[in-house]
Design a protein around this motif. Structure first.
Motif, PDB file in Angstrom:
ATOM      1  N   SER A 116     -10.070  24.723 -24.474  1.00  0.00           N
ATOM      2  CA  SER A 116      -9.061  24.731 -25.538  1.00  0.00           C
ATOM      3  C   SER A 116      -8.658  23.325 -25.960  1.00  0.00           C
ATOM      4  O   SER A 116      -7.729  22.723 -25.419  1.00  0.00           O
ATOM      5  N   TYR A 117      -9.340  22.850 -26.984  1.00  0.00           N
ATOM      6  CA  TYR A 117      -8.960  21.568 -27.568  1.00  0.00           C
ATOM      7  C   TYR A 117      -7.627  21.680 -28.291  1.00  0.00           C
ATOM      8  O   TYR A 117      -6.906  20.691 -28.434  1.00  0.00           O
ATOM      9  N   ALA A 118      -7.258  22.886 -28.710  1.00  0.00           N
ATOM     10  CA  ALA A 118      -5.949  23.098 -29.334  1.00  0.00           C
ATOM     11  C   ALA A 118      -4.835  22.816 -28.324  1.00  0.00           C
ATOM     12  O   ALA A 118      -3.851  22.129 -28.654  1.00  0.00           O
ATOM     13  N   LEU A 119      -4.970  23.304 -27.093  1.00  0.00           N
ATOM     14  CA  LEU A 119      -3.963  23.009 -26.070  1.00  0.00           C
ATOM     15  C   LEU A 119      -3.975  21.533 -25.711  1.00  0.00           C
ATOM     16  O   LEU A 119      -2.920  20.927 -25.520  1.00  0.00           O
ATOM     17  N   MET A 120      -5.164  20.948 -25.605  1.00  0.00           N
ATOM     18  CA  MET A 120      -5.260  19.521 -25.301  1.00  0.00           C
ATOM     19  C   MET A 120      -4.507  18.713 -26.355  1.00  0.00           C
ATOM     20  O   MET A 120      -3.704  17.834 -26.018  1.00  0.00           O
ATOM     21  N   ASP A 121      -4.749  19.006 -27.628  1.00  0.00           N
ATOM     22  CA  ASP A 121      -4.078  18.270 -28.696  1.00  0.00           C
ATOM     23  C   ASP A 121      -2.570  18.482 -28.659  1.00  0.00           C
ATOM     24  O   ASP A 121      -1.803  17.540 -28.888  1.00  0.00           O
ATOM     25  N   ALA A 122      -2.124  19.703 -28.379  1.00  0.00           N
ATOM     26  CA  ALA A 122      -0.683  19.978 -28.304  1.00  0.00           C
ATOM     27  C   ALA A 122      -0.051  19.201 -27.154  1.00  0.00           C
ATOM     28  O   ALA A 122       1.001  18.571 -27.327  1.00  0.00           O
ATOM     29  N   LEU A 123      -0.685  19.214 -25.989  1.00  0.00           N
ATOM     30  CA  LEU A 123      -0.146  18.479 -24.837  1.00  0.00           C
ATOM     31  C   LEU A 123      -0.126  16.974 -25.088  1.00  0.00           C
ATOM     32  O   LEU A 123       0.772  16.263 -24.626  1.00  0.00           O
TER      33      LEU A 123
END
Length: 149
Positions: free
Chosen positions: A83-90
């Motif tokens: 999940s690059y979406a979670l990585m970017d959010a974090l």
């Protein structure tokens, strides 16, 4: 306001019922109770969030920007590996993030050996069952204190 945010990802609501050889017999509610007891000992407050929906997880991480969160402990489950979406959010957060896993991901299937989240986390703890969460909370508490948060 809560001091620390505990994030449980996809399928983790199945702890105690899913693959006990890897994840043990404790339910998510029991793990959360252990975390609440440790938080009381440390004198901090927790916000505990679990979802099986990636967008909801991203939204909760975004909310941590403005709700007084001092540190995050996350077990993203399978999202850890893709999940690059979670990585970017974090990556947007300005507080320590500690990644935790109940099982020893390095002793399991090859796809579990890599975390896309690790690059935006202060560190990772894996393989200690429910104790991984407690170690993660202790680490988050120490990092937040060291950062003056």
């Amino acid at each position: 306001m809560h001091d620390y945010l505990i994030l449980h990802g996809v399928n983790l609501n199945m702890f105690g019922r899913r693959d006990p050889a890897q994840y043990g017999h404790e339910s998510l509610a029991q793990i959360n109770a252990r975390l609440e007891a440790l938080a009381a000992e440390l004198g901090v407050r927790l916000d505990i969030f679990q979802t099986n929906h990636e967008g909801e997880m991203v939204e909760r991480i975004h909310a941590a920007l403005d709700d007084g969160t001092r540190a995050v402990v996350i077990n993203a489950g399978a999202w850890t590996h893709y999940s690059y979406a979670l990585m970017d959010a974090l990556a947007v957060l300005h507080v320590p993030v500690v990644e935790v896993h109940m099982s020893n991901v390095h002793a399991r299937e090859a796809f579990r050996h890599h975390s896309v989240l690790s690059s935006v986390c202060a560190g990772s703890i894996a393989g200690f069952g429910p104790l991984s969460y407690e170690l993660g909370l202790r680490a988050a508490h120490g990092l937040a204190g060291a950062a003056g948060l």
